[in-house]
Design a protein around this motif. Structure first.
Motif, PDB file in Angstrom:
ATOM      1  N   HIS A 208       0.802  -1.110  -0.038  1.00  0.00           N
ATOM      2  CA  HIS A 208      -0.141   0.057  -0.073  1.00  0.00           C
ATOM      3  C   HIS A 208       1.118   1.236  -0.030  1.00  0.00           C
ATOM      4  CE1 HIS A 208      -3.403  -2.672   0.800  1.00  0.00           C
ATOM      5  NE2 HIS A 208      -2.857  -3.314   2.054  1.00  0.00           N
ATOM      6  N   PRO A 209       1.394   1.450  -1.275  1.00  0.00           N
ATOM      7  CA  PRO A 209       2.429   2.697  -1.279  1.00  0.00           C
ATOM      8  C   PRO A 209       1.833   3.895  -0.613  1.00  0.00           C
ATOM      9  CG  PRO A 209       2.265   1.496  -3.272  1.00  0.00           C
ATOM     10  CD  PRO A 209       1.075   0.990  -2.470  1.00  0.00           C
ATOM     11  N   GLY A 210       2.680   4.631   0.177  1.00  0.00           N
ATOM     12  CA  GLY A 210       2.355   5.884   1.110  1.00  0.00           C
ATOM     13  C   GLY A 210       1.591   5.669   2.112  1.00  0.00           C
ATOM     14  N   ALA A 211       1.175   4.228   2.566  1.00  0.00           N
ATOM     15  CA  ALA A 211       0.519   4.050   3.736  1.00  0.00           C
ATOM     16  C   ALA A 211       1.443   4.490   5.074  1.00  0.00           C
ATOM     17  CB  ALA A 211       0.124   2.777   3.744  1.00  0.00           C
ATOM     18  N   PRO A 212       0.807   5.327   5.909  1.00  0.00           N
ATOM     19  CA  PRO A 212       1.465   5.749   7.148  1.00  0.00           C
ATOM     20  C   PRO A 212       1.536   4.625   8.047  1.00  0.00           C
ATOM     21  CG  PRO A 212      -0.677   6.600   7.228  1.00  0.00           C
ATOM     22  CD  PRO A 212      -0.490   6.098   5.930  1.00  0.00           C
ATOM     23  N   THR A 213       2.831   4.386   8.815  1.00  0.00           N
ATOM     24  CA  THR A 213       3.177   3.415   9.720  1.00  0.00           C
ATOM     25  C   THR A 213       3.176   4.372  10.956  1.00  0.00           C
ATOM     26  OG1 THR A 213       4.100   1.804   8.271  1.00  0.00           O
ATOM     27  CG2 THR A 213       4.338   1.513  10.743  1.00  0.00           C
ATOM     28  N   LEU A 214       2.421   3.958  11.913  1.00  0.00           N
ATOM     29  CA  LEU A 214       2.366   4.839  13.362  1.00  0.00           C
ATOM     30  C   LEU A 214       2.553   3.697  14.317  1.00  0.00           C
ATOM     31  CD1 LEU A 214      -0.425   7.460  12.753  1.00  0.00           C
ATOM     32  CD2 LEU A 214       1.959   7.880  12.449  1.00  0.00           C
ATOM     33  N   TYR A 215       3.684   3.890  15.203  1.00  0.00           N
ATOM     34  CA  TYR A 215       3.928   3.034  16.399  1.00  0.00           C
ATOM     35  C   TYR A 215       3.371   3.685  17.548  1.00  0.00           C
ATOM     36  CZ  TYR A 215       7.115   0.894  13.152  1.00  0.00           C
ATOM     37  OH  TYR A 215       7.445   0.373  11.900  1.00  0.00           O
ATOM     38  N   LEU A 216       2.138   3.026  18.342  1.00  0.00           N
ATOM     39  CA  LEU A 216       1.525   3.590  19.286  1.00  0.00           C
ATOM     40  C   LEU A 216       1.859   2.715  20.542  1.00  0.00           C
ATOM     41  CD1 LEU A 216      -0.734   5.504  20.815  1.00  0.00           C
ATOM     42  CD2 LEU A 216      -2.208   3.833  19.833  1.00  0.00           C
ATOM     43  N   SER A 217       2.515   3.509  21.456  1.00  0.00           N
ATOM     44  CA  SER A 217       3.019   2.718  22.992  1.00  0.00           C
ATOM     45  C   SER A 217       2.819   3.304  24.067  1.00  0.00           C
ATOM     46  CB  SER A 217       4.330   2.453  22.603  1.00  0.00           C
ATOM     47  OG  SER A 217       5.042   1.787  23.835  1.00  0.00           O
ATOM     48  N   THR A 218       2.704   2.810  25.147  1.00  0.00           N
ATOM     49  CA  THR A 218       2.444   3.497  26.600  1.00  0.00           C
ATOM     50  C   THR A 218       4.036   3.777  27.040  1.00  0.00           C
ATOM     51  OG1 THR A 218       2.612   0.998  27.577  1.00  0.00           O
ATOM     52  CG2 THR A 218       0.404   2.064  27.036  1.00  0.00           C
ATOM     53  N   GLY A 219       5.014   3.592  26.221  1.00  0.00           N
ATOM     54  CA  GLY A 219       6.271   4.018  26.591  1.00  0.00           C
ATOM     55  C   GLY A 219       6.479   5.435  26.737  1.00  0.00           C
ATOM     56  N   GLY A 251      -5.009  15.315  38.524  1.00  0.00           N
ATOM     57  CA  GLY A 251      -6.288  14.241  38.939  1.00  0.00           C
ATOM     58  C   GLY A 251      -5.779  12.597  38.692  1.00  0.00           C
ATOM     59  N   ARG A 252      -4.565  12.392  38.731  1.00  0.00           N
ATOM     60  CA  ARG A 252      -4.180  11.036  38.778  1.00  0.00           C
ATOM     61  C   ARG A 252      -2.801  10.954  39.308  1.00  0.00           C
ATOM     62  NH1 ARG A 252      -6.623   7.314  35.459  1.00  0.00           N
ATOM     63  NH2 ARG A 252      -4.990   5.885  35.753  1.00  0.00           N
ATOM     64  N   TRP A 253      -2.611   9.970  39.940  1.00  0.00           N
ATOM     65  CA  TRP A 253      -0.937   9.831  40.464  1.00  0.00           C
ATOM     66  C   TRP A 253      -0.107   9.289  39.409  1.00  0.00           C
ATOM     67  CZ3 TRP A 253       1.304  10.335  45.126  1.00  0.00           C
ATOM     68  CH2 TRP A 253       0.716  10.278  46.242  1.00  0.00           C
ATOM     69  N   PHE A 254      -0.829   8.649  38.455  1.00  0.00           N
ATOM     70  CA  PHE A 254      -0.036   8.226  37.215  1.00  0.00           C
ATOM     71  C   PHE A 254      -0.631   8.422  35.856  1.00  0.00           C
ATOM     72  CE2 PHE A 254       1.859   5.587  40.748  1.00  0.00           C
ATOM     73  CZ  PHE A 254       3.225   6.178  40.609  1.00  0.00           C
ATOM     74  N   ARG A 255      -0.010   8.720  35.057  1.00  0.00           N
ATOM     75  CA  ARG A 255      -0.956   8.642  33.413  1.00  0.00           C
ATOM     76  C   ARG A 255      -1.251   7.501  33.322  1.00  0.00           C
ATOM     77  NH1 ARG A 255       3.326  12.489  33.825  1.00  0.00           N
ATOM     78  NH2 ARG A 255       3.008  14.288  32.939  1.00  0.00           N
ATOM     79  N   SER A 256      -2.289   7.283  32.425  1.00  0.00           N
ATOM     80  CA  SER A 256      -2.928   6.064  32.035  1.00  0.00           C
ATOM     81  C   SER A 256      -2.687   5.552  30.827  1.00  0.00           C
ATOM     82  CB  SER A 256      -4.591   6.205  31.916  1.00  0.00           C
ATOM     83  OG  SER A 256      -5.208   5.050  31.435  1.00  0.00           O
ATOM     84  N   GLY A 257      -2.056   4.453  30.617  1.00  0.00           N
ATOM     85  CA  GLY A 257      -1.343   4.069  29.348  1.00  0.00           C
ATOM     86  C   GLY A 257      -2.552   3.633  28.410  1.00  0.00           C
ATOM     87  N   ILE A 258      -3.406   2.818  29.089  1.00  0.00           N
ATOM     88  CA  ILE A 258      -4.778   2.695  28.218  1.00  0.00           C
ATOM     89  C   ILE A 258      -5.532   4.086  27.591  1.00  0.00           C
ATOM     90  CG2 ILE A 258      -7.160   1.751  28.434  1.00  0.00           C
ATOM     91  CD1 ILE A 258      -5.985  -0.302  30.378  1.00  0.00           C
ATOM     92  N   GLN A 259      -5.583   4.877  28.532  1.00  0.00           N
ATOM     93  CA  GLN A 259      -6.182   6.061  27.948  1.00  0.00           C
ATOM     94  C   GLN A 259      -5.271   6.720  26.949  1.00  0.00           C
ATOM     95  OE1 GLN A 259      -9.368   6.944  29.095  1.00  0.00           O
ATOM     96  NE2 GLN A 259      -9.411   8.109  27.444  1.00  0.00           N
ATOM     97  N   HIS A 260      -4.192   6.785  27.005  1.00  0.00           N
ATOM     98  CA  HIS A 260      -3.332   7.286  26.118  1.00  0.00           C
ATOM     99  C   HIS A 260      -3.563   6.681  24.829  1.00  0.00           C
ATOM    100  CE1 HIS A 260       0.765   8.151  23.774  1.00  0.00           C
ATOM    101  NE2 HIS A 260       0.987   6.920  23.848  1.00  0.00           N
TER     102      HIS A 260
END
Length: 364
Positions: A208-219, A251-260
């Motif tokens: 699929h030429p030109g298709a974007p590849t995005l890496y989504l991580s909780t890192g 509002g949170r002690w730690f950021r939510s990876g799931i919500q991210h």
């Protein structure tokens, strides 16, 4: 009611204390860095955007303290190759909050500020042709540092959103101690790519030429350059990393990876309403649930959900598998296999990518 109110007040006080404590720690690190003679610098990251008449870019960077002359934008520093980098070293550069940065792209300049964690995440109106483009970041009177953005053709219909931990790189996140060891202690060159995933992703992107590849991580954003080097060495498709900032927030002690992950998926659906995404993850965290929720909300924006299957022991430590989740997204196919070769074969059977050459087929 009074007891509930008291509990809420106590929780709020604890969270405010956590924020204040982090601010004091960052102020201390910043002062120590200034005493060493460090200067404010920008670490640019890959961004993305959409071409067309109403084009725009989303740019990423971090503002940190660094030794004068450091080439922080260079992804192939000789010192990295010769000495290696332990994971913990990515977390020791003091960040600079609310600092002015000038961004220069396609002849236009934009004045922005880093956020509380030193991160720049800005969407800017700009008209660029599809493909990769340079972006310059300038702080104070220093020389510009160069970053890159990938512009997606407004007519593009396909894209990849891919998890990182245990999907791209083996971190064994279901096992906390091993995950900590792999993330913070071992040399980044000793990290292992997930079998077959680079070839599979590259073949899909090529189909699929030109298709974007995005890496989504909780890192954390701190790991961006290390992950970019890792993926370049192991021939993964080039693309932006959508990471997060660890630590307390309002509002949170730690950021939510799931919500991210949820927030970024929904944002991408709004930004690219015509793209049908291949969602790639693993069953070691919450990827199946997150992707299923996204597919139910945006069924026309999902071509398939790909889940890299963990080993039985990893899956057990992750809390077990939930096969029933695959029945909650009518019309959206699921591919559930242990490696990239078998995933590619299943996607080929679905007509989403070409058949593999015999040499690459998982049965050969």
């Amino acid at each position: 009611m009074m007891k509930d109110g008291k509990k809420q007040h106590t929780k709020r006080a604890h969270k405010e204390f956590a924020l204040a404590l982090e601010d004091r720690w960052q102020d201390f690190r910043l002062k120590m860095s200034q005493r060493r003679g460090d200067k404010v610098a920008v670490v640019p990251y890959r961004g993305y955007g959409r071409s067309g008449e109403n084009g725009w870019v989303r740019v990423f960077a971090r503002v940190v303290m660094a030794k004068p002359g450091s080439r922080l934008e260079d992804l192939h520093l000789p010192a990295v190759v010769e000495e290696g980098v332990r994971g913990w070293r990515h977390f020791i550069s003091p960040t600079v909050a609310e600092y002015p940065v000038t961004i220069r792209i396609n002849g236009a300049t934009y004045d922005v500020y880093s956020d509380r964690g030193g991160v720049i995440d800005e969407r800017l109106a700009v008209n660029l042709e599809p493909g990769w483009h340079h972006v310059e970041f300038i702080v104070d009177d220093s020389e510009p540092v160069s970053g890159h953005v990938f512009m997606v053709n407004e007519k593009q219909k396909h894209g990849i959103i891919c998890d990182v931990d245990d999907t791209v790189v083996v971190t064994m996140l279901p096992r906390p101690l091993l995950a900590a060891w792999n993330s913070f202690v071992i040399d980044e060159h000793a990290r292992v790519p997930t079998p077959g995933m680079a070839v599979f992703l590259d073949r899909f992107a090529t189909a699929h030429p030109g298709a974007p590849t995005l890496y989504l991580s909780t890192g954390a954003w701190n790991t961006n350059r290390a992950l970019s080097r890792f993926m370049a060495r192991n021939l993964f498709p080039d693309g932006p990393l959508l990471l997060t900032d660890w630590g307390p927030v309002e509002g949170r002690w730690f950021r939510s990876g799931i919500q991210h992950k949820v927030d970024n998926l929904r944002r991408l659906a709004r930004e690219f309403p015509d793209i049908s995404w291949l969602l790639v993850g693993d069953d070691g965290q919450k990827d199946p649930n997150i992707y299923a929720e996204f597919a139910r909300r945006y069924p026309d924006n999902v071509s398939a959900i790909v889940i890299r299957q963990l080993t039985p022991s990893e899956a057990a430590l992750a809390g077990g598998r939930n096969a029933a989740i695959m029945n909650t997204t009518p019309g959206v196919p699921w591919v559930y296999e242990p490696d990239g070769g078998r995933i590619a074969a299943r996607l080929a059977a679905l007509g989403l990518m070409p058949e593999a050459p015999d040499a690459l087929h998982p049965d050969h």
